[in-house]
Design a protein around this motif. Structure first.
Motif, PDB file in Angstrom:
ATOM      1  N   MET A 153       0.858  -1.181   0.000  1.00 58.30           N
ATOM      2  CA  MET A 153       0.000   0.000   0.000  1.00 58.30           C
ATOM      3  C   MET A 153       0.902   1.242   0.000  1.00 58.30           C
ATOM      4  SD  MET A 153      -3.006   0.830   2.731  1.00 58.30           S
ATOM      5  CE  MET A 153      -2.217  -0.244   3.922  1.00 58.30           C
ATOM      6  N   ARG A 154       0.526   2.220  -0.841  1.00 62.70           N
ATOM      7  CA  ARG A 154       1.378   3.414  -0.926  1.00 62.70           C
ATOM      8  C   ARG A 154       1.113   4.342   0.260  1.00 62.70           C
ATOM      9  NH1 ARG A 154       1.484   8.246  -4.019  1.00 62.70           N
ATOM     10  NH2 ARG A 154      -0.328   7.641  -5.246  1.00 62.70           N
ATOM     11  N   ILE A 155       2.167   4.599   0.996  1.00 68.66           N
ATOM     12  CA  ILE A 155       2.071   5.481   2.168  1.00 68.66           C
ATOM     13  C   ILE A 155       2.861   6.748   1.876  1.00 68.66           C
ATOM     14  CG2 ILE A 155       2.638   5.727   4.624  1.00 68.66           C
ATOM     15  CD1 ILE A 155       0.383   3.710   4.053  1.00 68.66           C
ATOM     16  N   VAL A 156       2.185   7.872   1.961  1.00 67.57           N
ATOM     17  CA  VAL A 156       2.808   9.155   1.643  1.00 67.57           C
ATOM     18  C   VAL A 156       3.543   9.713   2.847  1.00 67.57           C
ATOM     19  CG1 VAL A 156       2.316  11.536   0.926  1.00 67.57           C
ATOM     20  CG2 VAL A 156       1.096   9.636  -0.136  1.00 67.57           C
ATOM     21  N   GLU A 157       2.927   9.589   4.027  1.00 63.93           N
ATOM     22  CA  GLU A 157       3.589  10.117   5.228  1.00 63.93           C
ATOM     23  C   GLU A 157       2.946   9.514   6.475  1.00 63.93           C
ATOM     24  OE1 GLU A 157       3.200  14.303   4.580  1.00 63.93           O
ATOM     25  OE2 GLU A 157       1.017  14.287   4.744  1.00 63.93           O
ATOM     26  N   ILE A 158       3.761   9.409   7.519  1.00 66.35           N
ATOM     27  CA  ILE A 158       3.288   9.001   8.846  1.00 66.35           C
ATOM     28  C   ILE A 158       3.846  10.045   9.810  1.00 66.35           C
ATOM     29  CG2 ILE A 158       3.278   7.207  10.629  1.00 66.35           C
ATOM     30  CD1 ILE A 158       3.791   5.129   8.450  1.00 66.35           C
ATOM     31  N   PHE A 159       2.980  10.681  10.574  1.00 65.24           N
ATOM     32  CA  PHE A 159       3.458  11.775  11.434  1.00 65.24           C
ATOM     33  C   PHE A 159       2.554  11.924  12.650  1.00 65.24           C
ATOM     34  CE2 PHE A 159       0.110  14.779  10.228  1.00 65.24           C
ATOM     35  CZ  PHE A 159      -0.295  14.296   8.991  1.00 65.24           C
ATOM     36  N   LEU A 160       3.093  12.628  13.631  1.00 60.40           N
ATOM     37  CA  LEU A 160       2.338  12.879  14.863  1.00 60.40           C
ATOM     38  C   LEU A 160       1.783  14.300  14.816  1.00 60.40           C
ATOM     39  CD1 LEU A 160       1.801  11.505  17.661  1.00 60.40           C
ATOM     40  CD2 LEU A 160       3.726  12.860  18.514  1.00 60.40           C
ATOM     41  N   SER A 161       0.498  14.457  15.161  1.00 59.36           N
ATOM     42  CA  SER A 161      -0.080  15.797  15.234  1.00 59.36           C
ATOM     43  C   SER A 161      -1.310  15.725  16.132  1.00 59.36           C
ATOM     44  CB  SER A 161      -0.458  16.287  13.828  1.00 59.36           C
ATOM     45  OG  SER A 161      -0.855  17.649  13.881  1.00 59.36           O
ATOM     46  N   ARG A 162      -2.043  16.834  16.174  1.00 61.82           N
ATOM     47  CA  ARG A 162      -3.318  16.836  16.896  1.00 61.82           C
ATOM     48  C   ARG A 162      -4.437  16.813  15.883  1.00 61.82           C
ATOM     49  NH1 ARG A 162      -3.567  22.031  20.452  1.00 61.82           N
ATOM     50  NH2 ARG A 162      -1.770  22.566  19.186  1.00 61.82           N
ATOM     51  N   GLN A 163      -5.469  16.021  16.165  1.00 65.08           N
ATOM     52  CA  GLN A 163      -6.623  16.009  15.273  1.00 65.08           C
ATOM     53  C   GLN A 163      -7.262  17.395  15.298  1.00 65.08           C
ATOM     54  OE1 GLN A 163      -8.588  15.566  12.686  1.00 65.08           O
ATOM     55  NE2 GLN A 163      -8.729  13.357  13.050  1.00 65.08           N
ATOM     56  N   TRP A 196      -3.358  12.652  -6.113  1.00 72.46           N
ATOM     57  CA  TRP A 196      -3.186  12.356  -7.530  1.00 72.46           C
ATOM     58  C   TRP A 196      -2.025  13.076  -8.193  1.00 72.46           C
ATOM     59  CZ3 TRP A 196      -7.041  15.757  -5.932  1.00 72.46           C
ATOM     60  CH2 TRP A 196      -6.975  17.032  -6.452  1.00 72.46           C
ATOM     61  N   GLU A 197      -1.458  14.119  -7.563  1.00 70.42           N
ATOM     62  CA  GLU A 197      -0.517  14.970  -8.287  1.00 70.42           C
ATOM     63  C   GLU A 197       0.728  14.223  -8.753  1.00 70.42           C
ATOM     64  OE1 GLU A 197      -1.024  19.528  -7.106  1.00 70.42           O
ATOM     65  OE2 GLU A 197       0.697  18.556  -6.231  1.00 70.42           O
ATOM     66  N   ASN A 198       1.279  13.435  -7.892  1.00 72.34           N
ATOM     67  CA  ASN A 198       2.473  12.680  -8.278  1.00 72.34           C
ATOM     68  C   ASN A 198       2.531  11.409  -7.439  1.00 72.34           C
ATOM     69  OD1 ASN A 198       3.324  13.586  -5.751  1.00 72.34           O
ATOM     70  ND2 ASN A 198       4.171  15.430  -6.664  1.00 72.34           N
ATOM     71  N   GLU A 199       3.590  10.710  -7.603  1.00 72.40           N
ATOM     72  CA  GLU A 199       3.681   9.395  -6.952  1.00 72.40           C
ATOM     73  C   GLU A 199       4.509   9.470  -5.679  1.00 72.40           C
ATOM     74  OE1 GLU A 199       2.221   6.362  -7.996  1.00 72.40           O
ATOM     75  OE2 GLU A 199       1.063   7.763  -9.197  1.00 72.40           O
ATOM     76  N   GLU A 200       4.213  10.438  -4.835  1.00 72.83           N
ATOM     77  CA  GLU A 200       4.959  10.559  -3.571  1.00 72.83           C
ATOM     78  C   GLU A 200       4.762   9.323  -2.707  1.00 72.83           C
ATOM     79  OE1 GLU A 200       4.954  13.786  -0.792  1.00 72.83           O
ATOM     80  OE2 GLU A 200       4.671  15.212  -2.422  1.00 72.83           O
ATOM     81  N   GLY A 201       5.721   9.098  -1.829  1.00 77.42           N
ATOM     82  CA  GLY A 201       5.549   8.029  -0.847  1.00 77.42           C
ATOM     83  C   GLY A 201       6.238   6.754  -1.258  1.00 77.42           C
ATOM     84  N   GLU A 202       6.005   5.713  -0.461  1.00 73.30           N
ATOM     85  CA  GLU A 202       6.650   4.423  -0.722  1.00 73.30           C
ATOM     86  C   GLU A 202       5.667   3.296  -0.441  1.00 73.30           C
ATOM     87  OE1 GLU A 202       9.871   3.785   2.089  1.00 73.30           O
ATOM     88  OE2 GLU A 202       8.993   5.268   3.424  1.00 73.30           O
ATOM     89  N   ASP A 203       5.909   2.181  -1.126  1.00 73.17           N
ATOM     90  CA  ASP A 203       5.055   1.019  -0.890  1.00 73.17           C
ATOM     91  C   ASP A 203       5.540   0.289   0.349  1.00 73.17           C
ATOM     92  OD1 ASP A 203       3.205   1.235  -2.960  1.00 73.17           O
ATOM     93  OD2 ASP A 203       4.714   0.563  -4.403  1.00 73.17           O
TER      94      ASP A 203
END
Ligand code: SF4
Length: 228
Positions: A1-11, A43-50
């Motif tokens: 599954m392509r994951i663009v980013e994983i990060f910590l924040s506040r909802q 959709w803009e580009n293929e950022e991230g990794e599988d």
């Protein structure tokens, strides 16, 4: 599954506003909303990794946070969401899925955050194929009904003009019974001035109907920035 980013924040939006969470953002979306604030993921580009499910879980738990938000893009595009959500919950994590409510797969979660797209999402300037893609996928009240009936939910509508409020009500008539206080009206805004201006008429309507006004608190806290 392509994951663009994983990060910590506040909802920043909805019933879990203010809750510190690990956000897992998938790439790819079956819509092309005019107001999309994550085109880099959608959709803009293929950022991230599988990444495999195990790799995603491994990276997410490094943040040590009890709440996990699966967002996108459109998380429900991926069948790997089924084992991913199961594994996250087996670790006693509290899982929210953010979806446009156009696709349904048997995921596990504690909150299904559904954002059905109104006609204000139509990318009017886009070429024919993109418009057709958006319009063929956008309106799926039968999918939203299924999600509402099977999960804890919130229904988050992005509104731009006062006329959009009538479209929300029409949508809800087609959808069938939902709890009014699970209907969230969120201003289309990427700056504080616009959000506050729209809040005036949205709050008044929400009060009248028993809905909730849903500010985008990430704009207040961080500005219109990525990874917030
Ligand atoms: S559904 Fe969400 S991620 Fe997809 S195009 Fe619309 S706003 Fe962007």
């Amino acid at each position: 599954m392509r994951i663009v980013e994983i990060f910590l924040s506040r909802q920043g939006e909805g019933l879990s506003t203010g809750v510190e969470s690990t956000f897992i953002r998938v790439g790819g979306c079956n819509l092309r909303c005019s107001f999309c604030d994550t085109p880099y993921a959608s959709w803009e580009n293929e950022e991230g990794e599988d990444l495999s499910v195990e790799e995603i879980v491994g990276r997410a738990i490094l943040f040590g946070c009890r709440h996990v938000v699966l967002t996108g893009g459109e998380p429900m595009l991926y069948s790997e969401m089924i084992p991913l959500t199961r594994q996250l919950r087996q670790r006693h994590l509290i899982v929210t899925i953010e979806t446009a409510g156009t696709l349904e797969i048997p995921v596990e979660c504690d909150l299904m955050s559904i954002s059905p797209k109104l006609s204000n999402s139509i990318p009017q300037e886009a070429s024919g194929p993109i418009l057709r893609l958006h319009e063929s996928n956008r309106y799926r009240p039968e999918v939203v009904r299924h999600l509402v009936d099977h999960y804890e939910y919130q229904l988050k509508f992005v509104v731009d003009e006062p006329e959009d409020l009538l479209e929300v009500d029409e949508y809800l008539v087609h959808l069938g019974a939902v709890a009014a206080d699970r209907v969230l009206l969120m201003p289309m805004a990427i700056d504080l001035a616009t959000m506050r201006e729209k809040a005036e008429w949205i709050v008044a309507y929400a009060r009248k109907k028993g809905y909730r006004y849903c500010p985008r608190m990430q704009i207040e806290w961080y500005g219109n920035k990525r990874r917030t």
